[in-house]
Design an enzyme around this catalytic site. Sequence first.
Site, PDB file in Angstrom:
ATOM      1  N   LYS A 292       0.887  -1.187   0.156  1.00 38.39           N
ATOM      2  CA  LYS A 292       0.026   0.006   0.116  1.00 38.39           C
ATOM      3  C   LYS A 292       0.839   1.359   0.077  1.00 38.39           C
ATOM      4  CE  LYS A 292      -3.859  -2.290   1.920  1.00 38.39           C
ATOM      5  NZ  LYS A 292      -4.759  -2.750   3.066  1.00 38.39           N
TER       6      LYS A 292
ATOM      7  N   GLN B 189      -4.594  -1.443   9.414  1.00 43.50           N
ATOM      8  CA  GLN B 189      -4.502  -2.723   8.755  1.00 43.50           C
ATOM      9  C   GLN B 189      -5.237  -3.820   9.708  1.00 43.50           C
ATOM     10  OE1 GLN B 189      -3.877  -3.267   5.578  1.00 43.50           O
ATOM     11  NE2 GLN B 189      -4.165  -5.410   5.780  1.00 43.50           N
TER      12      GLN B 189
ATOM     13  N   ASP C 216     -11.137   2.953   3.823  1.00 41.27           N
ATOM     14  CA  ASP C 216     -11.421   1.548   3.852  1.00 41.27           C
ATOM     15  C   ASP C 216     -13.018   1.441   3.490  1.00 41.27           C
ATOM     16  OD1 ASP C 216      -9.445  -0.510   3.723  1.00 41.27           O
ATOM     17  OD2 ASP C 216      -9.133   0.053   6.063  1.00 41.27           O
TER      18      ASP C 216
HETATM   19  N1  GUN Z   1      -7.313  -6.776   5.960  1.00 44.93           N
HETATM   20  C1  GUN Z   1      -7.586  -7.413   4.974  1.00 44.93           C
HETATM   21  N2  GUN Z   1      -8.151  -6.626   4.081  1.00 44.93           N
HETATM   22  C2  GUN Z   1      -8.058  -5.457   4.463  1.00 44.93           C
HETATM   23  C3  GUN Z   1      -8.567  -4.044   3.891  1.00 44.93           C
HETATM   24  O1  GUN Z   1      -9.237  -3.957   2.754  1.00 44.93           O
HETATM   25  N3  GUN Z   1      -8.500  -3.180   4.848  1.00 44.93           N
HETATM   26  C4  GUN Z   1      -7.837  -3.261   5.969  1.00 44.93           C
HETATM   27  N4  GUN Z   1      -7.677  -2.128   6.794  1.00 44.93           N
HETATM   28  N5  GUN Z   1      -7.406  -4.437   6.488  1.00 44.93           N
HETATM   29  C5  GUN Z   1      -7.607  -5.563   5.815  1.00 44.93           C
END
Ligand code: GUN
Length: 282
Positions: free
Chosen positions: A53, A97, A120
């Site tokens: 990311k 995350q 998100d």
């Molecule tokens: N863990 C797995 N997929 C995601 C996501 O799309 N966003 C976040 N913040 N954590 C995750």
Amino acid sequence: MGNILDGKALSAVVKDEVRSEVAELEKKYGRKPCLCVIIVGENPASQVYVRNKVKAAAYTGMESLLIELPASVSEEELLRKISELNSDDSVDGILVQLPLPKHIDEEKVIDAIAPEKDVDGFHPSNVAGLWLGKDCIVPCTPAGVMRLLDSAGIDLCGKTAVVVGRSNIVGKPVAKLLLDRNATVVIAHSRTADLGAVTRQADVLVVAVGRAGLITGDMVKPGAVIIDVGMNRDAEGKLCGDVDFASCSEKASWITPVPGGVGPMTIAMLMKNTIRCFRARV
Ligand code: GUN
């Protein structure tokens, strides 16, 4: 064999779109969008996702901020950090995350993120917006799935779409997005009786469960479009999806590979969401 829905190639196109937008926005507003990513602890899969990311943000030219907190961090301390970022005008997007260590209440953390910085799309006000049909931040993986379907010109109107999995991150939001395109949507899950009988109805099959090899060729309707959201490791430690690619690609008209399908699209759509948050704040 079915055609490959190439998420790696499409994500490069999306990231290039974002890169041009970042340059324009900087010219217009005198600053770049800024994404803040928080990781708690040392979950190796999460570390890979977070690294990717931050790398994508750098590619697009936007600012990014990586906050690494130890697994021992208290819930209170994490909430304090989020509150600080909420009031920091130089931060446009905040992503924590998941999953978080067990002593931290994920729901409290998601609720603490300012909805206008919730890249998100997990905050209850963004979830409500999605289900009420408002123009709001859409979770990254579901948005990536839709962009993949659109890239292949797949018309969803009147089609039967089966979503396997009912998570807040993927299953539920992707079902709503498919419904918005006038698909007839079925949500299947771990308690579904005779999963194969349900998946064989699918013109479009989206699988987001987290179990390697769950979907085999005999469970697929000839000509189906298959989107594999799974990210698992096989016995040799190789990345694989929830769909048995060898048997399912024989039957499918279109299919996403793992890796190189939905995964890169999630990150590309995160970049789009960050731009969206920036625009709403300037
Ligand atoms: N863990 C797995 N997929 C995601 C996501 O799309 N966003 C976040 N913040 N954590 C995750």
